[in-house]
Design a protein around this motif. Structure first.
Motif, mmCIF file in Angstrom:
data_model
loop_
_atom_site.group_PDB
_atom_site.id
_atom_site.type_symbol
_atom_site.label_atom_id
_atom_site.label_comp_id
_atom_site.label_asym_id
_atom_site.label_seq_id
_atom_site.Cartn_x
_atom_site.Cartn_y
_atom_site.Cartn_z
ATOM 1 N N THR A 11 150.433 16.216 43.947
ATOM 2 C CA THR A 11 150.063 16.580 42.587
ATOM 3 C C THR A 11 150.630 17.953 42.262
ATOM 4 O OG1 THR A 11 148.237 17.093 41.077
ATOM 5 C CG2 THR A 11 147.839 17.487 43.401
ATOM 6 N N ASN B 210 136.009 11.525 39.146
ATOM 7 C CA ASN B 210 137.087 10.688 38.634
ATOM 8 C C ASN B 210 138.435 11.349 38.881
ATOM 9 O OD1 ASN B 210 135.363 8.632 37.510
ATOM 10 N ND2 ASN B 210 134.805 10.093 35.920
ATOM 11 N N ALA B 211 139.498 10.620 38.570
ATOM 12 C CA ALA B 211 140.848 11.140 38.766
ATOM 13 C C ALA B 211 141.608 11.146 37.448
ATOM 14 C CB ALA B 211 141.601 10.290 39.795
ATOM 15 N N VAL B 212 142.494 12.129 37.304
ATOM 16 C CA VAL B 212 143.368 12.220 36.132
ATOM 17 C C VAL B 212 144.810 12.349 36.613
ATOM 18 C CG1 VAL B 212 141.633 13.245 34.616
ATOM 19 C CG2 VAL B 212 143.047 14.735 36.039
ATOM 20 N N SER B 213 145.747 11.970 35.754
ATOM 21 C CA SER B 213 147.160 12.016 36.115
ATOM 22 C C SER B 213 147.715 13.429 35.975
ATOM 23 C CB SER B 213 147.955 11.067 35.221
ATOM 24 O OG SER B 213 147.966 11.557 33.880
ATOM 25 N N ASP B 214 148.868 13.662 36.587
ATOM 26 C CA ASP B 214 149.529 14.955 36.427
ATOM 27 C C ASP B 214 149.899 15.207 34.968
ATOM 28 O OD1 ASP B 214 149.272 15.573 39.079
ATOM 29 O OD2 ASP B 214 151.411 15.583 39.540
ATOM 30 N N GLN C 32 139.520 14.895 40.328
ATOM 31 C CA GLN C 32 140.621 14.970 41.275
ATOM 32 C C GLN C 32 141.917 14.567 40.578
ATOM 33 O OE1 GLN C 32 139.006 12.463 44.673
ATOM 34 N NE2 GLN C 32 139.178 14.433 45.730
ATOM 35 N N GLU D 131 139.133 12.956 28.740
ATOM 36 C CA GLU D 131 139.088 11.505 28.957
ATOM 37 C C GLU D 131 137.695 10.960 28.651
ATOM 38 O OE1 GLU D 131 139.566 9.306 33.016
ATOM 39 O OE2 GLU D 131 141.534 9.360 32.075
ATOM 40 N N VAL E 130 137.776 9.470 45.135
ATOM 41 C CA VAL E 130 137.809 8.396 44.142
ATOM 42 C C VAL E 130 138.244 7.080 44.789
ATOM 43 C CG1 VAL E 130 138.869 7.599 41.997
ATOM 44 C CG2 VAL E 130 138.265 10.007 42.259
ATOM 45 N N ARG E 131 139.234 7.155 45.654
ATOM 46 C CA ARG E 131 139.734 5.948 46.328
ATOM 47 C C ARG E 131 138.785 5.449 47.413
ATOM 48 N NH1 ARG E 131 146.198 6.898 47.556
ATOM 49 N NH2 ARG E 131 146.825 7.600 45.468
ATOM 50 N N GLU F 234 145.226 12.197 40.480
ATOM 51 C CA GLU F 234 145.458 10.818 40.917
ATOM 52 C C GLU F 234 146.201 10.734 42.244
ATOM 53 O OE1 GLU F 234 147.434 8.712 37.810
ATOM 54 O OE2 GLU F 234 145.578 8.265 36.717
ATOM 55 N N ALA G 54 143.441 11.879 45.427
ATOM 56 C CA ALA G 54 142.077 11.498 45.034
ATOM 57 C C ALA G 54 141.379 10.676 46.110
ATOM 58 C CB ALA G 54 142.127 10.717 43.721
#
Length: 329
Positions: free
Chosen positions: A215, A243-247, A197, A278, A205-206, A199, A202
């Motif tokens: 996003t 998990n989550a990744v940033s833009d 997802q 990651e 994830v949260r 960040e 997400a």
């Protein structure tokens, strides 16, 4: 039976990214090669076929773009009306253009995708229209066929599948497909489902809905996924992760795919690769067979290209000027 030629998409071996991150058996499942440029066509063809069987005169969906494009195309193919509810100012131009071209009636509402889906469900409950979002079980039946194809193409199920997660129907469908193929004896093993997802969007994830998801990856800008529990089931049963990744990570993966693999993918697809990049920093992937799902074409969201440095030089229309610009003189 109806078809626009969906399915049978290529599985492409990575030539540069995989070897660099220590994963020589990295593959990209090119769902961008479906008729409307995204994976949505696999499920939509089944959902619309069933709507035709049931005698429906119209189909309805909420969408951040890809579902709208697919629904509109298959509705046009079957002479059905298509109604699309989109969050205003939160849909990529390329995707909206497709829905317009196919003749869908588009309603832009103040709110996000979750608001649009809520309204679509209410409309479907009081009008004789088929709701073709991923809450429609026929959608998942179609989308699971991508898992069948991956096993057929590799000769076995991979060790891991990285897939973007928005409304969470696709990760659920893939897992269903791998499980069914395994039970039928076509695969000896099951993969770990690795959902990714953004960040700013997400909720899984949260562990709680996101009221205002944000996003650059519009296809996964969802704050309260309709298939949340199915996605958790897929993660847990497969011993995978979400998990989550940033833009910023998404943008970097987006550029890598385009410039090092020749794959122009939409940002949501790049999120899957960002999740793999990651993990590659933490785990040894040298013996792992990994598949990243390229869910949609980069032409769906062309504005994102503006974030990349462009190599455009303006010169006079003479060969000497071109040679000077290219450093050949």
């Amino acid at each position: 039976m109806i078809t626009l030629g969906e399915g049978e998409t290529p599985l492409v071996l990575s030539r540069r990214i995989g070897p660099r991150i220590g994963c020589p058996q990295l593959y990209f499942k090119m769902e961008m090669c479906n008729p409307t440029g995204s994976f949505k066509d696999r499920g939509m063809v089944v959902a619309v076929a069933k709507a035709v069987e049931e005698g429906r005169e119209a189909i309805l969906c909420a969408s951040t773009g890809n579902t709208a494009a697919s629904a509109a195309a298959y509705a046009a193919h079957c002479a059905l009306k298509a109604y699309v509810i989109v969050p205003r100012n939160f849909i990529a131009r390329g995707k909206l253009a497709q829905a317009i071209a196919h003749g869908a009636t588009i309603v832009a509402v103040d709110g996000n995708f979750d608001d649009a889906l809520r309204l679509a469900r209410e409309l479907a409950s009081c009008h004789p229209w088929a709701l073709v979002n991923s809450v429609n079980p026929y959608r998942l039946e179609g989308q699971k066929t991508a898992a069948f194809e991956i096993v057929d193409q590799l000769g076995e199920a991979p060790d891991m599948v990285f897939i973007p997660v928005g409304n969470a129907g696709n990760i659920s469908a893939y897992w269903q497909g791998f499980v069914e193929y395994h039970r039928a004896g076509y695969a000896r093993q099951l993969p770990r489902m690795m959902g990714v997802q953004a960040e700013g969007a997400a909720p899984i994830v949260r562990g709680e809905p996101v009221a205002n998801p944000q996003t650059i990856a519009t296809a996964i800008r969802v704050g309260n996924p309709a298939s949340w529990q199915l996605a958790l089931k897929a993660k847990e049963e497969s011993k995978g992760a979400i998990n989550a990744v940033s833009d910023q990570q998404i943008l970097e993966a987006y550029a890598l795919l385009a410039r090092e693999e020749g794959i122009f993918a939409e940002p949501a697809s790049a999120a899957a690769l960002a999740g793999l990049l990651e993990l590659a920093q933490k785990e040894d992937l040298s013996r792992q067979v990994v598949v990243c799902i390229i869910t949609g074409s980069g032409l769906k969201d062309p504005d994102i290209v503006q974030s990349l440095p462009a190599r455009i030089v303006e010169v006079e229309a003479r060969i000497g000027a071109i040679e000077e610009a290219l450093g050949l003189r």
